[in-house]
Write a protein that holds these residues in place. Structure first.
Motif, short mmCIF file in Angstrom:
data_model
loop_
_atom_site.label_atom_id
_atom_site.label_comp_id
_atom_site.label_asym_id
_atom_site.label_seq_id
_atom_site.Cartn_x
_atom_site.Cartn_y
_atom_site.Cartn_z
N ILE A 326 10.72 -3.45 -0.82
CA ILE A 326 9.76 -4.85 -0.91
C ILE A 326 8.08 -4.03 -1.13
O ILE A 326 7.46 -4.67 -2.30
N ARG A 327 7.77 -3.06 0.12
CA ARG A 327 6.42 -3.22 0.04
C ARG A 327 6.15 -1.29 -0.60
O ARG A 327 5.24 -1.24 -0.40
N TYR A 328 7.15 -0.72 -0.72
CA TYR A 328 6.67 0.37 -0.77
C TYR A 328 7.78 1.56 -2.00
O TYR A 328 9.54 0.71 -1.14
N GLY A 329 7.70 2.50 -2.26
CA GLY A 329 9.76 2.94 -2.70
C GLY A 329 9.96 2.39 -4.09
O GLY A 329 9.79 1.31 -4.13
N ARG B 58 5.75 5.88 29.74
CA ARG B 58 4.16 5.41 29.86
C ARG B 58 4.23 3.63 29.45
O ARG B 58 5.58 2.87 29.41
N ILE B 61 0.77 -0.30 27.22
CA ILE B 61 -0.30 0.17 27.31
C ILE B 61 -1.23 -1.03 25.90
O ILE B 61 -0.72 -1.27 25.05
N GLU B 68 -10.64 -5.07 14.35
CA GLU B 68 -11.20 -2.87 13.83
C GLU B 68 -10.74 -3.72 11.96
O GLU B 68 -9.64 -4.61 11.69
N HIS B 78 -0.91 -0.84 -3.08
CA HIS B 78 -0.78 0.15 -4.48
C HIS B 78 0.54 1.16 -4.94
O HIS B 78 1.32 1.90 -5.28
N ASN B 79 1.48 1.20 -3.12
CA ASN B 79 2.58 1.73 -3.59
C ASN B 79 4.03 0.64 -3.23
O ASN B 79 4.80 0.83 -3.76
N ALA B 80 3.51 -0.79 -3.36
CA ALA B 80 4.46 -1.98 -4.40
C ALA B 80 4.86 -1.72 -5.31
O ALA B 80 4.37 -1.77 -6.57
N PRO B 81 6.38 -1.72 -4.93
CA PRO B 81 7.63 -2.16 -6.54
C PRO B 81 7.20 -3.02 -7.73
O PRO B 81 6.88 -2.32 -8.50
N GLN B 82 6.23 -4.90 -6.82
CA GLN B 82 5.94 -5.32 -7.71
C GLN B 82 5.14 -5.95 -6.88
O GLN B 82 4.99 -6.25 -5.33
N PHE B 88 2.94 -9.10 -1.97
CA PHE B 88 4.63 -8.10 -2.37
C PHE B 88 5.10 -9.28 -3.40
O PHE B 88 5.15 -10.63 -2.30
N LEU B 89 5.76 -9.09 -4.45
CA LEU B 89 6.47 -9.91 -5.05
C LEU B 89 8.08 -9.57 -5.09
O LEU B 89 8.44 -8.35 -5.31
#
Lengths: 486, 95
Positions: A326-329, B58, B61, B68, B78-82, B88-89
């Motif tokens: 979905i988000r990468y690959g 720990r 935290i 930020e 950038h890496n989304a298939p669609q 994200f689609l």
């Protein structure tokens, strides 16, 4: 001496004295990679243009009077550690083409120290393996015998350092994945205390066991890379907010009075006689250097392998749930959302699927208490063994692996046989200590043998100094594989 | 411990894995062997033993609850298939 044969510390001295430039050292390494890495296949990606820019920048900064700990030193990074703008695959087709939008903390640290990044090294898919044969892309060869495995999962990093294709390299160690390939390739590899290195930007395998670790040709080289990359990172909630000592300053080589424990459970049937002989000789050598040898017991050692192979897959099955296309690959489309996710996940290789299955089972309703829950309790006993041992001794010495490097293909169809290669390294990951492997001899076939030194929580200084003392009294680390020698 | 093919299929479904018949039969054998190996843990008396989930524990935290900078949308996608409209689609999940 050729530039590529210099150790990291020799190179650093040359850079500081002005007798070598970083561009010269980087060009020499890149040329050697072109010449030799077709035979070794240690790199998945070579970042030559970026490396030369970083080298030129390092030389310019040095000309301005700057001097940072690794200024201009060419380093390789395991391809499971995120590098901004540079593909990071974790050795998996499910991350083929993935380009991280940020650097891992340890890569930030490398860049801040002035290092030049040569490229990304091969790994078993998601660091699951002991030979790099589980990489979806290529199998790395051992520089000492190209028909043999370099160990794994950080086999690319270990082979690159052994074959002089990088002055040092970063790997990761979840069950022995730095120490075991260091042993097989005849280099030094350190698995620091859990929390000493930030896991921010490191592709997660088993979060309670994963830790980044450095490789070097010598203990001093390994220490220099460790020094530059260790430290607290608030973005990793398991990172330890403790001072990082000056590790390079503790390498005095004086181990008089150091109490070295030798656990009887690590000299078992199944260990190759030549490995046992070399490790026992190394322990005797440490005694010669003034250490006191103490026989100890780590009674739950035999349970470490089954405990590890329940806990690590359980954590992996949860961590790897995120790979859904979905988000990468890449995404493989099916008739509906669920089918698409399932088809996409068919891009995982056989060992990764096997571990996801095992972990899913160990965590599933009705089996949780019997498998995962039980494993966590035995983990307590294994950890307690070390607490008791460190009441008697300062460090522990054992073989790193029961054998030297095996042939490519020999254990590929035998998961349990493959798992046995890590039988001496797993216990440490389940406990709270640190450990390293360094060369302690060769077998009759000329393959390196590794000595493992284990230290208590945050006691890296003790094992590094003991390793340095031993190394300086031997010549093993001066032997180089013949790879590409011409 | 001997897993059945139905066990393997159930685990695969839970793990969202699509397995071939050959993989199912292979994993049935291999996973059974690994679980048999794990049976050695049964010989230990674990009454009163506390589980260890983490080597170095720990707790709590925290950081200050302040804004930020996060990654720019284009870097995230950038890496989304669609993708479509800065999101994200994916395929429809509801009819």
């Amino acid at each position: 001496m050729k530039l590529t044969e210099l150790t990291l510390t020799q190179l650093r001295d040359g850079l500081r004295q002005g007798s070598i430039t970083s561009v010269e050292a980087t060009q020499a390494m890149l040329a050697r990679i072109v010449d030799v890495d077709n035979d070794i296949r240690s790199y998945l990606t070579i970042t030559d243009e970026m490396a030369l820019e970083q080298a030129a920048s390092a030389d310019a900064r040095r000309a301005q009077g700057e001097d940072t700990p690794l200024l201009g030193v060419p380093i390789a990074v395991k391809d499971i550690i995120a590098t901004q703008g540079v593909p990071t695959t974790a050795g998996s087709k499910i991350l083929d083409g993935f380009i991280p939008p940020y650097d891992a903390f340890v890569v930030d640290q490398l860049k801040a120290a002035g290092a030049v990044i040569l490229g990304k090294t091969n790994t078993d898919e998601f660091a699951m393996g002991s030979s790099t044969e589980n990489s979806a892309f290529v199998t790395t060869s051992n520089p000492w015998d190209t028909e043999r495995v370099p160990g794994g999962s950080s086999g690319g990093s270990a082979a690159a350092v052994a074959a002089r294709l990088a002055f040092a390299a970063l790997g990761t160690d979840t069950g022995g994945s730095v120490r075991q390939p260091a042993s097989f390739c005849g280099v030094v590899g350190l698995r620091p205390t859990y929390g000493r290195m930030s896991r921010w930007g490191v592709v997660a395998f088993a979060s309670s066991l994963d830790q980044v670790g450095p490789f070097g040709r010598t203990v001093a080289d390994c220490t220099a890379l460790f020094q530059a990359t260790a430290g607290y990172d608030r973005r990793d909630s398991t990172s330890l907010d403790v001072p990082v000592p000056d590790f390079e300053a503790v390498l005095t080589g004086d181990i008089r009075g150091l109490r070295v424990g030798v656990p009887k459970e690590y000299f078992i049937s199944g260990i190759e006689p030549e490995v046992e002989a070399a490790v026992r000789a190394a322990i005797a050598q440490m005694e010669q250097l003034g250490a006191e040898i103490v026989e100890i017991s780590l009674p739950h050692t035999r349970y470490a392998l089954p405990v590890y192979y329940l806990i690590a897959p359980a954590e992996a099955s949860a961590n790897l749930a995120r790979y859904d296309g979905i988000r990468y690959g890449p995404r493989v489309d099916g008739e509906n959302m669920i089918e698409s996710v399932k088809r996409t996940r068919s891009l995982f290789g056989p060992e990764v699927k096997r571990r996801i299955m095992l972990g899913t089972y160990a965590l599933s309703t009705g089996y949780y208490d019997e498998y995962y829950g039980r494993a966590l309790k035995v983990r307590t006993l294994i950890k307690q063994d070390f607490v008791e041992a460190f009441k008697q001794v300062d460090i522990i010495a054992t073989p790193t692996s029961p054998t030297t490097a095996f042939k490519i293909g020999d254990r590929a169809d035998d998961p349990l046989g493959m798992y046995l290669a890590d039988i001496f390294t797993l216990s440490l990951n389940l406990s709270a200590g640190c450990g390293l492997s360094l060369p302690c001899g060769f077998d009759s076939q000329g393959l390196p043998i590794g000595l493992q030194l284990i230290g208590d929580t945050l006691q890296e200084a003790k094992i590094l100094n003991a390793a340095h003392a031993y190394e300086q009294s031997t010549a093993w680390h001066q032997q180089l594989p013949l790879t590409g020698a011409s | 411990m001997s897993l059945t093919l139905a066990d393997v299929e159930k685990i695969a479904d839970l793990a969202r894995l699509e397995l071939t018949d050959e993989e199912k039969s292979q994993y049935r054998k291999q996973l059974s062997a690994i679980l048999d190996y794990a049976a050695v843990l049964d010989e230990l008396d674990l009454t009163d033993v506390v589980p260890t989930a983490h080597a170095v524990t720990r707790r709590n935290i925290m950081r200050e609850d302040v804004m930020e900078p996060s990654l720019p949308i284009e870097d995230v996608l950038h890496n989304a298939p669609q993708e479509a409209q800065d999101q994200f689609l994916i395929q429809a999940v509801l009819d």
